[in-house]
Scaffold this motif. Structure first.
Motif, PDB file in Angstrom:
ATOM      1  N   LEU A  15      -4.213   3.000   2.544  1.00 58.49           N
ATOM      2  CA  LEU A  15      -5.483   2.271   2.424  1.00 58.49           C
ATOM      3  C   LEU A  15      -6.369   2.793   1.301  1.00 58.49           C
ATOM      4  O   LEU A  15      -7.596   2.700   1.365  1.00 58.49           O
ATOM      5  N   LEU A  16      -5.747   3.320   0.257  1.00 61.96           N
ATOM      6  CA  LEU A  16      -6.444   3.629  -0.989  1.00 61.96           C
ATOM      7  C   LEU A  16      -5.972   2.636  -2.039  1.00 61.96           C
ATOM      8  O   LEU A  16      -4.778   2.353  -2.141  1.00 61.96           O
ATOM      9  N   ASP A  17      -6.911   2.077  -2.810  1.00 61.47           N
ATOM     10  CA  ASP A  17      -6.560   1.204  -3.940  1.00 61.47           C
ATOM     11  C   ASP A  17      -5.746  -0.015  -3.508  1.00 61.47           C
ATOM     12  O   ASP A  17      -4.772  -0.382  -4.166  1.00 61.47           O
ATOM     13  N   VAL A  18      -6.125  -0.651  -2.403  1.00 58.70           N
ATOM     14  CA  VAL A  18      -5.355  -1.798  -1.921  1.00 58.70           C
ATOM     15  C   VAL A  18      -6.039  -3.130  -2.216  1.00 58.70           C
ATOM     16  O   VAL A  18      -5.505  -4.192  -1.885  1.00 58.70           O
ATOM     17  N   ALA A  19      -7.213  -3.103  -2.848  1.00 59.63           N
ATOM     18  CA  ALA A  19      -7.918  -4.346  -3.165  1.00 59.63           C
ATOM     19  C   ALA A  19      -8.563  -4.218  -4.535  1.00 59.63           C
ATOM     20  O   ALA A  19      -8.855  -3.115  -5.000  1.00 59.63           O
TER      21      ALA A  19
END
Length: 449
Positions: A64-68
């Motif tokens: 859930l790091l850098d997912v958007a």
């Protein structure tokens, strides 16, 4: 004896050492880290959002790091729907998921069944199309609230008239499912273990570790973090981000990463100056060990563009320090109210670890955390006592009612906040001022002699 595999949650304000402890626990117990930070899900602002560094990420698997991308919103529902399958996969392999973050409502969405699903929740590519009828997107917040009142009066009474995001969400639930948000919440609360905040706990084995720090020590630590960000390349990162997403700033400024702490405070500087000017600022800062000029030092640069730019940049840094301090206090308040003081909520034991003294980290933080987890896994009793639960002063009051103060022209959600307002000195002063105005108005029926 069957060993328990717990879901480990590391709570705490910004700057309390959550990343450090998470890496130590992965090394000791295995597992993988799931970031629960509403800003770190976005790409491009690594320094501003204080993400784990690339070196730290290489020490353990992070999720859930850098997912958007910053141009799209990423909601708590998207976070939950992405994180839950990861948790399930890890537990199935008898590995502990380690949830780390300061966005407490993200963490709540994983621990409890508190969110309402709609058909659009599953498709992350449709985040900009959450409302079936797009006309709502152009309506004023006041009109939206009135519309919500016509279809779901209870939700309109429960949601602040200015909270556009929650109003839209309540309308979306009705549009997508044909049922009101109120009825959906009622179904959750009726589940075994449900309560006024929603449904029951999702997992039977949870360990909550709360990293605390003396406020004065934390404030100094946060200030130093801001100063250190400049040396790490914050200005260049912000400029690249601003130049890339400036086009979406106007129409989406209240969404997602565009409102993150660490970016919005620097918008005045970014709007006024360009990358060429940044280079002059960087040259000055590098020559002065990245220390912002004091007012006395400003005399050396008097009447120059550089002086004005540095002054504005310093103001932005000061603003970031201020809002970061405020946010850290808000995080503490949330944990106290939602984890320790919920009257009828199923809340796992919460263990407090003091991170004020970094030199005593092993004795005060790591060793107690290791002992708590190790005892739990082996079904043993730990000597470390969890924090005592407390009763919130508004526990017996109705928190789903709306009140409007005609004197102060403000809305208040819940009887507790309404009671506090009525007792506040600000309200009393305004009420007295209104009373004096009324008594000072001459009565036209009384003639002076």
């Amino acid at each position: 004896m069957l060993r328990k595999v717990p879901l480990i949650v590391i709570l705490g304000s910004t700057g309390t050492g959550k990343t450090k402890l998470s890496l130590e626990l992965v090394e000791r117990f295995g597992g993988e880290i799931i970031s629960a930070d509403s800003m770190q899900v976005y790409r491009d602002l690594d320094i501003a959002t204080a993400k784990a560094t690339k070196e730290e990420q290489a020490q353990a698997k992070h999720h859930l790091l850098d997912v958007a991308t910053p141009s799209e919103p990423f909601t708590v529902t998207h976070f939950r729907n992405t994180a839950l399958p990861i948790i399930e996969q890890l537990l199935a392999k008898s590995q502990s998921p380690i949830i780390v973050g300061g966005t407490n409502y993200y963490i709540e969405s994983l621990l409890w069944d508190i969110l309402v699903n709609t058909s659009g929740d599953e498709d992350l590519d449709e985040t900009g199309k959450q409302l079936a009828d797009k006309k709502f997107a152009t309506m004023s917040t006041t009109d939206l609230h009135q519309h919500l009142a016509s279809i779901d009066a209870a939700s309109a009474n429960r949601i602040h008239p200015n909270n556009r995001r929650k109003i839209l969400r309540a309308i979306e639930v009705f549009q997508e499912t044909g049922e009101t948000l109120t009825s959906k919440l009622a179904e959750q609360r009726k589940q075994p273990g449900g309560n006024r905040l929603g449904g029951p706990l999702r997992y039977p084995h949870i360990i909550l570790l709360w990293l605390r720090c003396q406020q004065d020590v934390l404030n100094e630590r946060l200030d130093k973090r801001v100063d250190g960000m400049l040396k790490q390349g914050l200005l260049k990162e912000l400029r690249n981000f601003h130049n890339t997403y400036e086009g979406v700033t106007v129409q989406a400024y209240t969404k997602g990463v565009l409102q993150t702490i660490g970016y919005k405070e620097f918008v005045p500087y970014l709007m006024k100056y360009n990358a060429d000017f940044d280079e002059k600022v960087e040259e000055y800062l590098k020559a002065h060990q990245y220390q912002m000029p004091s007012k006395e030092m400003d005399e050396e640069l008097k009447d120059t563009d550089l002086s004005a730019g540095l002054q504005l940049l310093r103001n932005c840094c000061d603003e970031l320090k201020l809002v970061t301090r405020r946010y850290s206090k808000k995080q503490i308040k949330w944990i106290n109210n939602r984890f320790l003081a919920s009257k009828d909520r199923q809340v796992p034991d919460l263990y407090e670890l003091d991170t004020s003294n970094v030199s005593a980290w092993s004795d005060m933080v790591y060793s107690p955390a290791e002992s708590i987890i190790n005892s739990y896994i082996n079904g043993e009793t730990t000597e470390i006592e969890p924090m005592p639960k407390r009763l919130h002063p508004g526990a017996d009051l109705n928190e789903e009612t709306s009140n409007f103060c005609s004197i102060c022209q403000r809305h208040f959600i819940g009887e507790y906040q309404w009671t506090i307002h009525l007792k506040s000195n600000k309200h009393k002063r305004r009420r007295e001022s209104e009373r004096k105005k009324e008594t000072s108005i001459p009565n036209p029926d009384i003639k002076s002699s």
